[in-house]
Motif scaffolding. Structure first.
Motif, PDB file in Angstrom:
ATOM      1  N   PRO A  72       0.645  -1.007   0.338  1.00  0.00           N
ATOM      2  CA  PRO A  72       0.118  -0.337  -0.215  1.00  0.00           C
ATOM      3  C   PRO A  72       0.887   1.137   0.077  1.00  0.00           C
ATOM      4  O   PRO A  72       0.058   2.170   1.337  1.00  0.00           O
ATOM      5  CB  PRO A  72      -0.772  -0.788   1.230  1.00  0.00           C
ATOM      6  CG  PRO A  72       0.302  -1.077   1.988  1.00  0.00           C
ATOM      7  CD  PRO A  72       0.693  -2.629   1.364  1.00  0.00           C
ATOM      8  N   LEU A  73       2.127   0.914   0.058  1.00  0.00           N
ATOM      9  CA  LEU A  73       2.466   2.392  -0.541  1.00  0.00           C
ATOM     10  C   LEU A  73       3.162   2.735  -2.211  1.00  0.00           C
ATOM     11  O   LEU A  73       3.260   1.890  -2.707  1.00  0.00           O
ATOM     12  CB  LEU A  73       4.178   2.148   0.343  1.00  0.00           C
ATOM     13  CG  LEU A  73       3.844   1.899   2.050  1.00  0.00           C
ATOM     14  CD1 LEU A  73       5.658   1.710   2.550  1.00  0.00           C
ATOM     15  CD2 LEU A  73       3.578   3.322   2.100  1.00  0.00           C
ATOM     16  N   LEU A  74       3.102   3.310  -2.203  1.00  0.00           N
ATOM     17  CA  LEU A  74       3.986   4.150  -4.083  1.00  0.00           C
ATOM     18  C   LEU A  74       5.030   4.795  -3.674  1.00  0.00           C
ATOM     19  O   LEU A  74       5.320   6.035  -3.523  1.00  0.00           O
ATOM     20  CB  LEU A  74       2.679   5.012  -4.198  1.00  0.00           C
ATOM     21  CG  LEU A  74       2.123   5.233  -6.564  1.00  0.00           C
ATOM     22  CD1 LEU A  74       2.300   4.599  -7.255  1.00  0.00           C
ATOM     23  CD2 LEU A  74       1.647   6.050  -6.061  1.00  0.00           C
ATOM     24  N   GLY A  93      -2.002  10.923   1.486  1.00  0.00           N
ATOM     25  CA  GLY A  93      -0.853  11.692   2.469  1.00  0.00           C
ATOM     26  C   GLY A  93       0.789  10.613   1.928  1.00  0.00           C
ATOM     27  O   GLY A  93       0.528   9.736   1.720  1.00  0.00           O
ATOM     28  N   THR A  94       0.870  11.859   2.239  1.00  0.00           N
ATOM     29  CA  THR A  94       2.859  11.447   2.510  1.00  0.00           C
ATOM     30  C   THR A  94       3.301  10.798   4.069  1.00  0.00           C
ATOM     31  O   THR A  94       2.808  10.877   4.555  1.00  0.00           O
ATOM     32  CB  THR A  94       3.244  12.723   1.976  1.00  0.00           C
ATOM     33  OG1 THR A  94       3.567  13.298   2.598  1.00  0.00           O
ATOM     34  CG2 THR A  94       3.036  13.172   0.476  1.00  0.00           C
ATOM     35  N   VAL A 127       8.729   6.942  -0.384  1.00  0.00           N
ATOM     36  CA  VAL A 127       7.529   7.111  -0.639  1.00  0.00           C
ATOM     37  C   VAL A 127       6.077   7.215  -0.020  1.00  0.00           C
ATOM     38  O   VAL A 127       5.954   8.225   1.241  1.00  0.00           O
ATOM     39  CB  VAL A 127       7.461   5.493  -0.536  1.00  0.00           C
ATOM     40  CG1 VAL A 127       8.738   4.112  -0.311  1.00  0.00           C
ATOM     41  CG2 VAL A 127       7.420   4.901   1.500  1.00  0.00           C
ATOM     42  N   VAL A 129       1.368   6.906   0.797  1.00  0.00           N
ATOM     43  CA  VAL A 129       0.339   6.049   0.769  1.00  0.00           C
ATOM     44  C   VAL A 129      -0.485   5.756  -0.459  1.00  0.00           C
ATOM     45  O   VAL A 129      -0.614   7.115  -1.074  1.00  0.00           O
ATOM     46  CB  VAL A 129      -0.264   6.366   1.689  1.00  0.00           C
ATOM     47  CG1 VAL A 129      -0.790   4.896   2.437  1.00  0.00           C
ATOM     48  CG2 VAL A 129       0.111   6.846   2.886  1.00  0.00           C
ATOM     49  N   PHE A 161      -5.048   4.874   0.887  1.00  0.00           N
ATOM     50  CA  PHE A 161      -5.676   5.648   1.667  1.00  0.00           C
ATOM     51  C   PHE A 161      -5.924   7.237   1.247  1.00  0.00           C
ATOM     52  O   PHE A 161      -6.180   7.467   0.302  1.00  0.00           O
ATOM     53  CB  PHE A 161      -4.435   6.289   2.469  1.00  0.00           C
ATOM     54  CG  PHE A 161      -4.251   7.159   3.404  1.00  0.00           C
ATOM     55  CD1 PHE A 161      -4.554   6.872   5.084  1.00  0.00           C
ATOM     56  CD2 PHE A 161      -3.820   8.957   3.307  1.00  0.00           C
ATOM     57  CE1 PHE A 161      -5.092   8.565   5.570  1.00  0.00           C
ATOM     58  CE2 PHE A 161      -4.026   9.554   3.907  1.00  0.00           C
ATOM     59  CZ  PHE A 161      -4.350   9.254   4.958  1.00  0.00           C
TER      60      PHE A 161
END
Lengths: 315, 315
Positions: A72-74, A93-94, A127, A129, A161
């Motif tokens: 679930p991270l980019l 959200g960062t 990264v 969310v 998120f």
């Protein structure tokens, strides 16, 4: 569709959505964390989630999708390139991390001990969310080079998120989204979207969920966002399947069928077999919303759901 | 255990772990995102993950655990209360969001356009990324009041974040951790931990994974952390099952069996049936590490794995 909305004397009555959340928490299907929109899930809840995911896998098998699963991270770089912060700055959200030494650590802990903001001791991580399940795939597909003839369907599913704390259980800050993404020629993508409008409708009927398919727009930010939303509606790019869940008056988008046109191929070089700019589109399933819709319409005990619904769901 | 580590002439040879990562990426089991430690997973990879999760469910069934599943976020308040930032500040990630108006938005986009840090336009959100699967459960159990006689086993599984970018595929920034957490009297927790040392060893043998159980410590930060690590070893609180995955010389902790003593019940009021402060302990499974270990020892094609391994895994 009847949950007690009467409040004890002297208290404000709960909204229908808040009353449904209270019922889910009372039944233990959702587990409170103290944060609106962030909940644990019980074993029964997760059994329905697993069954929905498997039912969608069967439903999409004919398209022979390539399955990819991302954490679930980019990548922050891909997130910034995506333009998400232009359209939806309020939802993103960062992630930040502490990268200091032991003296910095002592100062950060002292700051936390005083109950103060300690973000001065943190740096942006590489990264963020994940805002939507499909975002990680476009750079991956673009790096492969031009598509083969016929294009591609990618099957993704991810926790996503959105920063929108709410008492509506259908509006979670962290929730699961499944998507099948079509990448190909404009005709291929439109045909895929239209097929899913029919396929999705038939599936929701088999699940015993009342719904209405409606033209829709994404929740773009601000006045400039209003123009983007109008443009999206004018071009009929987004249809949502609206199911009454928290409230009858404000039904919940549990699925959507979308055309992205060249939005993503203008950012990442997605190219068809004949060298043209690829189009993309997707069908998206709100897995937690669908789960909450099933509990709402069939009760809190899946073993007691109608046989036809169980057959459609559990296969 | 042989992956090519020879690099093209003139390039530095890859470390064994980096060479294994390259092989996984070449085979398409992992999908690159441009960020070390953040990877997509293929369908085959996920089939092994699902089988591992199901195998662990069977393995722990005799303990009749209560299953809870949480999103990969934790309440910021619970995270700060947990003391995680005292021990592991370098591994944690917190989330920030934009909460401004349209003028702020324009300024933030201008800042991003210049390639600058835009964190001045963000505020801390009330959630952080989950650092370990069990963290959400302690406040939940504490809110229920004293335990029943015999205590409780809770089964959790979650994506977890650790800020440690690495070329070692076993050291991911976002990975899945499964845990069974025992909450009860000191004797109950010690018995649970010791039972899992045996049960876990037998399970790894059935999976055909070579391992060594070793006294261990958590990666506490700094010089104060060295003292905490020494104390953890002196009290024999942590044992890890080390499996050679990325390298033989530096095997990877794929499971751990832990005593927390009263660490969590000093933060959240976990109380046994007779009113004493509860102890906690857990067995933790590194789901992605176990998956990578299975691919390493049995090859990249699960349908070709030894029949005994397949039987243990796929049930």
């Amino acid at each position: 569709m009847t949950h007690e909305t009467l409040a004890p004397e002297g208290e404000t009555p709960l909204s229908p959505a808040a009353a449904y959340r209270a019922a889910l928490l009372d039944a233990g299907l959702l587990i409170p964390t103290g944060v609106d929109g962030l909940y644990g899930r019980s074993e029964t809840y997760e059994q329905v989630v697993t069954a929905l995911e498997q039912s969608i896998t069967r439903l999409s098998a004919a398209d022979r999708p390539e399955q990819m699963r991302f954490p679930p991270l980019l990548s922050r770089q891909d997130f910034l390139a995506s333009g998400y912060l232009k359209g939806f700055p309020h939802l993103a959200g960062t992630i930040s991390c502490f990268c200091g030494n032991e003296a910095d650590h002592r100062r950060m802990l002292a700051c936390i001990g005083e109950g103060e903001d300690f973000s001065q001791f943190q740096q942006p991580a590489d990264v963020v969310v994940t805002p939507a399940a499909c975002y990680p795939i476009y750079p991956v597909i673009a790096r492969r080079g031009p598509l083969q003839a016929g294009g591609l369907v990618v099957d993704v599913s991810s926790w996503c998120f959105r920063h929108e704390p709410s008492v509506d259980p259908c509006r979670m800050q962290m929730f699961r989204m499944r998507e099948n993404v079509r990448i190909g020629t404009p005709d291929e993508v439109v045909a895929f979207r239209n097929r899913w409008l029919e396929r999705g409708a038939a599936w929701l009927e088999r699940l015993g969920l009342p719904f209405e398919a409606a033209l829709a727009n994404d929740p773009f930010f601000g006045r400039a966002g209003k123009l983007m939303a109008d443009g999206q509606r004018d071009q009929e790019l987004k249809f949502e399947m609206l199911v009454p869940v928290g409230s009858v008056e404000e039904p919940t988008a549990c699925m959507s069928c979308n055309l992205h046109m060249t939005h993503f191929s203008e950012i990442w070089p997605l190219t068809t077999a004949d060298g043209a700019m690829a189009h993309t589109g997707c069908v998206a399933f709100g897995i937690d919303r669908l789960t909450l819709a099933l509990f709402r319409h069939h009760g809190f005990t899946p073993t007691s759901w109608p046989a036809a619904v169980r057959a459609a769901l559990f296969g």
